[in-house]
Motif scaffolding. Structure first.
Motif, PDB file in Angstrom:
ATOM      1  N   LYS A  24       7.246   1.696  -3.358  1.00  0.00           N
ATOM      2  CA  LYS A  24       6.443   0.500  -3.069  1.00  0.00           C
ATOM      3  C   LYS A  24       6.935  -0.750  -3.804  1.00  0.00           C
ATOM      4  O   LYS A  24       6.412  -1.834  -3.561  1.00  0.00           O
ATOM      5  CB  LYS A  24       4.978   0.737  -3.474  1.00  0.00           C
ATOM      6  CG  LYS A  24       4.255   1.767  -2.650  1.00  0.00           C
ATOM      7  CD  LYS A  24       2.838   1.905  -3.186  1.00  0.00           C
ATOM      8  CE  LYS A  24       2.119   3.085  -2.626  1.00  0.00           C
ATOM      9  NZ  LYS A  24       0.780   3.230  -3.238  1.00  0.00           N
ATOM     10  N   GLU A  68       6.096   7.675  -5.441  1.00  0.00           N
ATOM     11  CA  GLU A  68       5.347   6.833  -4.501  1.00  0.00           C
ATOM     12  C   GLU A  68       5.406   5.367  -4.908  1.00  0.00           C
ATOM     13  O   GLU A  68       5.609   4.483  -4.070  1.00  0.00           O
ATOM     14  CB  GLU A  68       3.898   7.299  -4.420  1.00  0.00           C
ATOM     15  CG  GLU A  68       3.733   8.630  -3.717  1.00  0.00           C
ATOM     16  CD  GLU A  68       2.327   9.211  -3.840  1.00  0.00           C
ATOM     17  OE1 GLU A  68       1.442   8.550  -4.430  1.00  0.00           O
ATOM     18  OE2 GLU A  68       2.129  10.342  -3.350  1.00  0.00           O
ATOM     19  N   ARG A 118       4.985  12.671  -8.667  1.00  0.00           N
ATOM     20  CA  ARG A 118       4.551  12.179  -7.352  1.00  0.00           C
ATOM     21  C   ARG A 118       4.193  10.691  -7.432  1.00  0.00           C
ATOM     22  O   ARG A 118       4.588   9.894  -6.588  1.00  0.00           O
ATOM     23  CB  ARG A 118       3.373  13.004  -6.832  1.00  0.00           C
ATOM     24  CG  ARG A 118       2.980  12.639  -5.423  1.00  0.00           C
ATOM     25  CD  ARG A 118       1.965  13.577  -4.775  1.00  0.00           C
ATOM     26  NE  ARG A 118       0.962  14.156  -5.652  1.00  0.00           N
ATOM     27  CZ  ARG A 118       0.979  15.429  -6.100  1.00  0.00           C
ATOM     28  NH1 ARG A 118       1.951  16.242  -5.745  1.00  0.00           N
ATOM     29  NH2 ARG A 118       0.029  15.865  -6.887  1.00  0.00           N
TER      30      ARG A 118
END
Length: 142
Positions: free
Chosen positions: A112, A108, A104
């Motif tokens: 970014k 994520e 995860r």
């Protein structure tokens, strides 16, 4: 892609056949098709990349491999991206504590990554290759 790469290696040793099934056929073949005849594939000298089965697979799809001599300097720009991604994951308020939270976090943080970082890494290649040539393949001070 980062999470996917982690999952490949978390499921055991990467073999030549796994490399064909999980990397070359589903990803490299499609990317080569999108790029066309000028596509040149760059991997490293990992043992699983150098099996006869892998070479046969590349040959059967007409994929040209960049010659990469043993002990050559690592000029693969993705290494810089992996480094930035690793630092972002390490700097999280709550670092991953298991496989699921790592996947995860990688996903994520991958989303970014600033486009400018990726652009800079690609644009740095000319300078890095010139430095490698100047140093006759010696250590490149990044």
């Amino acid at each position: 892609m980062a999470a996917r790469a982690y999952m490949w290696f978390s499921n055991g040793t990467m073999t030549g056949q796994r490399y064909i099934d999980e990397v070359l056929l589903p990803h490299v073949r499609l990317f080569r098709g999108a790029v066309g005849d000028k596509f040149v594939f760059m991997d490293d000298n990992a043992t699983c990349h150098r099996t006869l089965a892998v070479q046969d697979c590349l040959d059967s799809d007409g994929i040209q491999r960049l010659v990469w001599p043993a002990r050559s300097p690592d000029l693969n720009p993705i290494k810089n991206v992996w480094d930035a991604l690793g630092r972002q994951v390490a700097d999280r308020n709550y670092p991953p504590t298991n496989k699921n939270t790592l996947i995860r976090a990688l996903t994520e943080e991958w989303d970014k990554l600033p486009q400018q970082l990726l652009d800079n890494v690609v644009q740095s290649m000319v300078r890095r290759v010139e430095c490698c040539i100047t140093l006759h393949g010696g250590h490149i001070p990044y």
